[in-house]
Structures are given as C-alpha cells and as structure tokens.
Design a protein around this motif. Structure first.
Motif, PDB file in Angstrom:
ATOM      1  N   GLN A  18      35.148  38.655  36.478  1.00 36.95           N
ATOM      2  CA  GLN A  18      35.706  39.761  35.358  1.00 36.95           C
ATOM      3  C   GLN A  18      34.796  40.365  34.643  1.00 36.95           C
ATOM      4  O   GLN A  18      34.912  41.541  34.606  1.00 36.95           O
ATOM      5  CB  GLN A  18      36.386  38.768  34.388  1.00 36.95           C
ATOM      6  N   GLN A  19      33.523  39.934  34.398  1.00 31.37           N
ATOM      7  CA  GLN A  19      32.331  40.528  33.736  1.00 31.37           C
ATOM      8  C   GLN A  19      31.937  41.546  34.644  1.00 31.37           C
ATOM      9  O   GLN A  19      31.545  42.588  34.309  1.00 31.37           O
ATOM     10  CB  GLN A  19      31.617  39.574  33.291  1.00 31.37           C
ATOM     11  N   LYS A  20      31.577  41.106  35.927  1.00 26.22           N
ATOM     12  CA  LYS A  20      31.324  42.147  37.017  1.00 26.22           C
ATOM     13  C   LYS A  20      31.911  43.226  37.044  1.00 26.22           C
ATOM     14  O   LYS A  20      31.529  44.484  37.521  1.00 26.22           O
ATOM     15  CB  LYS A  20      30.925  41.210  38.363  1.00 26.22           C
ATOM     16  N   LEU A  21      33.260  42.884  37.231  1.00 28.26           N
ATOM     17  CA  LEU A  21      34.223  44.196  37.549  1.00 28.26           C
ATOM     18  C   LEU A  21      34.486  45.030  36.135  1.00 28.26           C
ATOM     19  O   LEU A  21      34.323  46.229  36.203  1.00 28.26           O
ATOM     20  CB  LEU A  21      35.835  43.544  37.617  1.00 28.26           C
ATOM     21  N   GLU A  22      34.232  44.317  35.235  1.00 23.91           N
ATOM     22  CA  GLU A  22      34.231  45.263  33.889  1.00 23.91           C
ATOM     23  C   GLU A  22      32.903  46.170  33.763  1.00 23.91           C
ATOM     24  O   GLU A  22      32.897  47.231  32.996  1.00 23.91           O
ATOM     25  CB  GLU A  22      34.335  44.338  32.593  1.00 23.91           C
ATOM     26  N   ALA A  23      31.736  45.799  34.500  1.00 22.82           N
ATOM     27  CA  ALA A  23      30.577  46.523  34.275  1.00 22.82           C
ATOM     28  C   ALA A  23      30.605  47.672  35.145  1.00 22.82           C
ATOM     29  O   ALA A  23      30.076  48.688  34.707  1.00 22.82           O
ATOM     30  CB  ALA A  23      29.450  45.661  34.952  1.00 22.82           C
ATOM     31  N   ILE A  24      31.525  47.872  36.027  1.00 22.91           N
ATOM     32  CA  ILE A  24      31.933  48.964  36.706  1.00 22.91           C
ATOM     33  C   ILE A  24      33.213  49.620  36.306  1.00 22.91           C
ATOM     34  O   ILE A  24      33.957  50.360  37.089  1.00 22.91           O
ATOM     35  CB  ILE A  24      31.876  48.681  38.428  1.00 22.91           C
ATOM     36  N   ASN A  25      33.804  49.428  35.174  1.00 24.62           N
ATOM     37  CA  ASN A  25      34.966  49.925  34.760  1.00 24.62           C
ATOM     38  C   ASN A  25      36.307  49.674  35.198  1.00 24.62           C
ATOM     39  O   ASN A  25      37.146  50.455  35.515  1.00 24.62           O
ATOM     40  CB  ASN A  25      34.867  51.498  34.571  1.00 24.62           C
ATOM     41  N   ILE A  26      36.361  48.549  35.931  1.00 21.72           N
ATOM     42  CA  ILE A  26      37.847  47.931  36.276  1.00 21.72           C
ATOM     43  C   ILE A  26      37.811  46.738  35.529  1.00 21.72           C
ATOM     44  O   ILE A  26      37.051  45.931  35.462  1.00 21.72           O
ATOM     45  CB  ILE A  26      37.398  47.435  37.794  1.00 21.72           C
ATOM     46  N   PHE A  27      39.224  46.626  34.994  1.00 19.41           N
ATOM     47  CA  PHE A  27      39.312  45.606  34.008  1.00 19.41           C
ATOM     48  C   PHE A  27      40.703  44.932  34.678  1.00 19.41           C
ATOM     49  O   PHE A  27      41.801  45.238  34.589  1.00 19.41           O
ATOM     50  CB  PHE A  27      39.842  46.243  32.842  1.00 19.41           C
ATOM     51  N   PRO A  28      40.537  43.556  35.215  1.00 22.11           N
ATOM     52  CA  PRO A  28      41.348  42.940  35.685  1.00 22.11           C
ATOM     53  C   PRO A  28      42.493  42.243  34.760  1.00 22.11           C
ATOM     54  O   PRO A  28      41.827  42.170  33.844  1.00 22.11           O
ATOM     55  CB  PRO A  28      40.505  41.914  36.665  1.00 22.11           C
ATOM     56  N   VAL A  29      43.582  42.083  35.457  1.00 18.83           N
ATOM     57  CA  VAL A  29      44.502  41.257  34.623  1.00 18.83           C
ATOM     58  C   VAL A  29      44.109  39.820  34.803  1.00 18.83           C
ATOM     59  O   VAL A  29      43.957  39.302  36.273  1.00 18.83           O
ATOM     60  CB  VAL A  29      45.851  41.760  35.440  1.00 18.83           C
ATOM     61  N   GLU A  55      45.770  47.902  43.057  1.00 22.26           N
ATOM     62  CA  GLU A  55      45.499  48.104  44.437  1.00 22.26           C
ATOM     63  C   GLU A  55      44.439  49.646  44.903  1.00 22.26           C
ATOM     64  O   GLU A  55      43.695  49.480  45.361  1.00 22.26           O
ATOM     65  CB  GLU A  55      46.852  48.487  45.417  1.00 22.26           C
ATOM     66  N   ARG A  56      44.896  50.532  43.880  1.00 20.25           N
ATOM     67  CA  ARG A  56      43.923  51.717  44.011  1.00 20.25           C
ATOM     68  C   ARG A  56      42.667  51.630  43.673  1.00 20.25           C
ATOM     69  O   ARG A  56      41.820  52.361  44.041  1.00 20.25           O
ATOM     70  CB  ARG A  56      44.705  52.916  43.229  1.00 20.25           C
ATOM     71  N   GLU A  57      42.263  50.344  42.910  1.00 13.57           N
ATOM     72  CA  GLU A  57      40.851  50.313  42.662  1.00 13.57           C
ATOM     73  C   GLU A  57      40.238  49.234  43.516  1.00 13.57           C
ATOM     74  O   GLU A  57      38.851  49.077  43.522  1.00 13.57           O
ATOM     75  CB  GLU A  57      40.987  49.606  40.997  1.00 13.57           C
ATOM     76  N   PHE A  58      40.820  48.767  44.375  1.00 13.37           N
ATOM     77  CA  PHE A  58      40.367  47.812  45.395  1.00 13.37           C
ATOM     78  C   PHE A  58      39.091  48.381  46.128  1.00 13.37           C
ATOM     79  O   PHE A  58      38.083  47.573  46.090  1.00 13.37           O
ATOM     80  CB  PHE A  58      41.175  47.120  46.428  1.00 13.37           C
ATOM     81  N   VAL A  59      39.178  49.564  46.707  1.00 13.90           N
ATOM     82  CA  VAL A  59      37.936  50.010  47.322  1.00 13.90           C
ATOM     83  C   VAL A  59      36.759  50.126  46.338  1.00 13.90           C
ATOM     84  O   VAL A  59      35.760  49.674  46.952  1.00 13.90           O
ATOM     85  CB  VAL A  59      38.340  51.283  47.887  1.00 13.90           C
ATOM     86  N   LYS A  60      37.052  50.324  45.239  1.00 13.33           N
ATOM     87  CA  LYS A  60      35.685  50.524  44.346  1.00 13.33           C
ATOM     88  C   LYS A  60      35.179  49.081  44.139  1.00 13.33           C
ATOM     89  O   LYS A  60      34.094  48.891  43.782  1.00 13.33           O
ATOM     90  CB  LYS A  60      36.381  51.212  43.114  1.00 13.33           C
ATOM     91  N   ALA A  61      36.044  48.157  44.028  1.00 18.37           N
ATOM     92  CA  ALA A  61      35.662  46.843  43.516  1.00 18.37           C
ATOM     93  C   ALA A  61      35.362  45.905  44.814  1.00 18.37           C
ATOM     94  O   ALA A  61      34.818  44.938  44.484  1.00 18.37           O
ATOM     95  CB  ALA A  61      36.807  46.011  42.897  1.00 18.37           C
ATOM     96  N   GLU A  62      35.716  46.250  45.949  1.00 18.31           N
ATOM     97  CA  GLU A  62      35.300  45.226  47.246  1.00 18.31           C
ATOM     98  C   GLU A  62      34.011  44.920  47.258  1.00 18.31           C
ATOM     99  O   GLU A  62      33.889  43.610  47.389  1.00 18.31           O
ATOM    100  CB  GLU A  62      35.938  46.099  48.421  1.00 18.31           C
ATOM    101  N   ALA A  63      33.038  45.845  46.964  1.00 17.32           N
ATOM    102  CA  ALA A  63      31.657  45.243  47.187  1.00 17.32           C
ATOM    103  C   ALA A  63      31.059  44.157  46.216  1.00 17.32           C
ATOM    104  O   ALA A  63      30.573  43.324  46.626  1.00 17.32           O
ATOM    105  CB  ALA A  63      30.768  46.270  47.101  1.00 17.32           C
ATOM    106  N   VAL A  64      31.731  44.439  44.941  1.00 12.63           N
ATOM    107  CA  VAL A  64      31.669  43.531  43.870  1.00 12.63           C
ATOM    108  C   VAL A  64      31.856  42.273  44.092  1.00 12.63           C
ATOM    109  O   VAL A  64      31.618  40.894  44.153  1.00 12.63           O
ATOM    110  CB  VAL A  64      31.966  44.156  42.343  1.00 12.63           C
ATOM    111  N   ILE A  65      33.216  42.258  44.640  1.00 14.62           N
ATOM    112  CA  ILE A  65      33.993  40.996  44.850  1.00 14.62           C
ATOM    113  C   ILE A  65      33.461  40.363  45.952  1.00 14.62           C
ATOM    114  O   ILE A  65      33.290  38.832  45.726  1.00 14.62           O
ATOM    115  CB  ILE A  65      35.531  41.208  45.146  1.00 14.62           C
ATOM    116  N   ASP A  66      32.971  40.968  47.189  1.00  9.52           N
ATOM    117  CA  ASP A  66      32.274  40.302  48.204  1.00  9.52           C
ATOM    118  C   ASP A  66      31.108  39.904  47.746  1.00  9.52           C
ATOM    119  O   ASP A  66      30.680  38.595  48.429  1.00  9.52           O
ATOM    120  CB  ASP A  66      32.310  41.226  49.228  1.00  9.52           C
ATOM    121  N   ASP A  67      30.335  40.581  46.995  1.00  9.68           N
ATOM    122  CA  ASP A  67      29.047  39.828  46.597  1.00  9.68           C
ATOM    123  C   ASP A  67      29.209  38.627  45.600  1.00  9.68           C
ATOM    124  O   ASP A  67      28.603  37.831  45.947  1.00  9.68           O
ATOM    125  CB  ASP A  67      28.225  40.915  45.759  1.00  9.68           C
ATOM    126  N   PHE A  68      30.011  38.840  44.958  1.00  9.71           N
ATOM    127  CA  PHE A  68      30.389  37.645  44.047  1.00  9.71           C
ATOM    128  C   PHE A  68      30.766  36.226  44.865  1.00  9.71           C
ATOM    129  O   PHE A  68      30.378  35.006  44.650  1.00  9.71           O
ATOM    130  CB  PHE A  68      31.510  37.850  43.138  1.00  9.71           C
TER     131      PHE A  68
END
Length: 72
Positions: A18-29, A55-68
């Motif tokens: 969650q913290q990693k995603l918020e660093a790139i301005n994606i705020f998960p539920v 879903e529309r934010e997934f492309v932006k978040a995918e690299a962060v999620i995969d790295d995590f």
C-alpha cells in the motif's frame, strides 16, 4: 469504478505494498478481514487482508506490484 484485486496476504505485507502504491499516487482500497473477524468473534486468518485498485490504474501500478511480489 471497477476494482481489481492485486494482493491477498498478511496485514504487514499489505501495508508495505500500500505504501509503495501511494508513493506513485495510487490509493488502494483495503479490505481487512482480520478486523472484521475479530469484531465478530471469529478469530483471525493469516491471509485476510486484500488490496484492490481501479482497473484503469493497473497499467501504472503493475511494475510496482510485480517488483513487490518478486522481493517477498
């Protein structure tokens, strides 16, 4: 707003992602089934926290999620 589940696991790991995603301005539920189970008197489960993003934010978040996930 369609949501996509991106993580299911412990509360600590979910918080880290969650913290990693918020660093790139994606705020998960956050769906915290641990808290719901405790309040209801059912105990807890180790994989009870889920993170969802739009879903529309997934492309932006995918690299962060995969790295995590690769660094677990």
């Amino acid at each position: 707003m369609a949501l996509k589940k991106i993580f299911s696991g412990s509360e600590i790991l979910a918080s880290g992602l969650q913290q990693k995603l918020e660093a790139i301005n994606i705020f998960p539920v956050v769906r915290n089934n641990l808290q719901a189970a405790r309040v209801s008197g059912f105990g807890n489960s180790g994989m009870a926290v889920e993170l969802f993003i739009e879903e529309r934010e997934f492309v932006k978040a995918e690299a962060v999620i995969d790295d995590f996930k690769m660094n677990l």
